[in-house]
Write an enzyme that holds these catalytic residues in place. Structure first.
Site, PDB file in Angstrom:
ATOM      1  CG  LEU A 207      86.300  37.871  25.378  1.00  0.00           C
ATOM      2  CD1 LEU A 207      86.531  39.156  26.155  1.00  0.00           C
ATOM      3  CD2 LEU A 207      86.431  36.670  26.306  1.00  0.00           C
ATOM      4  CG  HIS A 208      79.730  34.361  23.467  1.00  0.00           C
ATOM      5  ND1 HIS A 208      80.747  33.500  23.160  1.00  0.00           N
ATOM      6  CD2 HIS A 208      78.652  33.593  23.768  1.00  0.00           C
ATOM      7  CE1 HIS A 208      80.310  32.255  23.264  1.00  0.00           C
ATOM      8  NE2 HIS A 208      79.057  32.279  23.635  1.00  0.00           N
ATOM      9  NE  ARG A 209      80.914  29.540  26.950  1.00  0.00           N
ATOM     10  CZ  ARG A 209      79.836  28.923  26.496  1.00  0.00           C
ATOM     11  NH1 ARG A 209      78.650  29.198  26.991  1.00  0.00           N
ATOM     12  NH2 ARG A 209      79.921  28.029  25.557  1.00  0.00           N
ATOM     13  CG  ASP A 284      83.918  33.417  25.953  1.00  0.00           C
ATOM     14  OD1 ASP A 284      83.570  33.358  24.753  1.00  0.00           O
ATOM     15  OD2 ASP A 284      83.590  34.359  26.701  1.00  0.00           O
TER      16      ASP A 284
END
Length: 374
Positions: A207-209, A284
């Site tokens: 997850l990073h967005r 993501d």
């Protein structure tokens, strides 16, 4: 030739994903004795981390390493324009080659354009049609100011034609498939990450967005999906996510769960090994959607977004857009656990020869063109 320019290509990278996708191109440039310089803009990581990473992939050190202040996106972009403009003036390249959709890509493309140096955009034509994403703005702008557009797929080419871009379009495949094929043997030789994993069978999560991590309700829903997952989750935590998780007390939910193994951010080679040994991936990330389709991987991908700029992965049955509601994610995990996953044996993003096609196209243009239209 080339209006007195020196025939040299300036390869510019700003983040680790850009280095990964440029690595196969750098290797083909070396093999064909094409003169080039590599400049790395430290957009995300410090000098030592990037340098170490480049060496780990067996690439030559960049001749230029430019450090960027951590600023707001607009200040950072203007800072990179200033830095790359000076560099372009000094080198006087025949072509500036960029990859992807970061602030570095946009800024260095603008700097080149203002000095009448043509831009080649690797991975051109991707569209999510989600204007909340800064990457969507960046890639659209870069595509419209590039002289040469290296589209990974026919769909990417159609996006570019639909928008009437001015540059010349080549369909080449995506160098991410080249990169997985070239780096997987290295990863399996060097990485021991799998010894640290508690579970025999697991789903790998990333997850990073911004739109997922910076929104509390979205992040809470994703954390809930991990904790309640019917298969254990291995989750390397991105620095941005770590900060948000700790600010919102969601960290303790993950930390106390027997179902989730959190890891510090993992290097690229470790990540390839984690992906190869996983049952599925929940992400993501755009790049991971592509990596999972490589012939050496062939993993199902749950995309925790409402859209993707890689629809080819969905059409070929590799990826499923599941949104961010925890119930939908759990439902899809169950579906994949209960049904046989049988995607095609080929990747929709290429056959591992994209870098060769890109370099051949560049060499043809350098010899046959004077870039008069610029």
């Amino acid at each position: 030739y080339m209006q007195g320019k020196n025939g040299k290509i300036l390869v510019i990278t700003g983040t680790r994903p850009e280095i990964i996708k440029m690595a196969p191109i750098i290797r083909v440039l070396q093999k064909n004795d094409v003169p080039f310089s590599h400049a790395h803009i430290g957009q995300h990581y410090d000098y030592n981390m990037s340098q170490q990473f480049i060496e780990e992939l067996g690439l030559p050190s960049p001749e230029y390493f430019l450090k960027v202040k951590r600023n707001s996106p607009s200040l950072q972009t203007s800072h990179i324009i200033g830095l790359t403009q000076k560099l372009i003036k000094r080198i006087k390249p025949s072509l500036v080659l960029v990859e992807g959709d970061t602030n570095t890509v946009l800024a260095s493309s603008l700097a080149a354009l203002k000095q009448k140096i043509p831009v080649g955009h690797v991975e051109a034509g991707l569209r999510s049609h989600d204007l909340r994403m800064p990457e969507e703005h960046n890639r659209r702008l870069v595509d419209h100011l590039s002289a040469y557009l290296y589209a990974p797929t026919m769909l990417a080419k159609m996006n570019l034609e639909f928008e009437n871009v001015w540059g010349k379009i080549f369909v080449t495949g995506n160098t991410v498939v080249d990169a997985v094929m070239q780096h997987m043997p290295l990863a399996e030789a060097k990485s021991n990450i799998i010894d640290k994993i508690y579970f025999d069978e697991y789903a790998l999560a990333t997850l990073h967005r911004q739109e997922n991590v910076d929104d509390f309700y979205t992040l809470r829903s994703l954390v809930k999906a991990f904790v309640n997952s019917p298969i254990p989750i291995v989750y390397p935590v991105h620095p941005r996510s770590l900060k948000r998780l700790q600010e919102t007390k969601l960290w303790s939910l993950l930390f106390t769960s027997n179902n989730v193994q959190m890891l510090p951010p993992v290097g690229y080679l470790d990540f390839l090994v984690l992906l190869k040994n996983s049952r599925m991936v929940i992400t993501d990330s755009g790049g991971v959607q592509e990596e999972a389709t490589a012939p050496l991987m062939r993993k199902p991908v749950l995309v925790t977004r409402i859209s993707t700029e890689r629809p080819e992965a969905i059409k070929t049955g590799f990826a499923f857009v599941v949104g961010t509601e925890s119930e939908n994610i759990t439902k899809m995990i169950n579906y994949l656990l209960e049904n046989t996953f049988n995607p095609p044996s080929f990747s929709p993003f290429g056959d591992g020869k994209a870098a060769e096609r890109i370099v051949n196209a560049i060499m043809d243009e350098l010899v046959n063109t004077t870039f008069e239209r610029l």
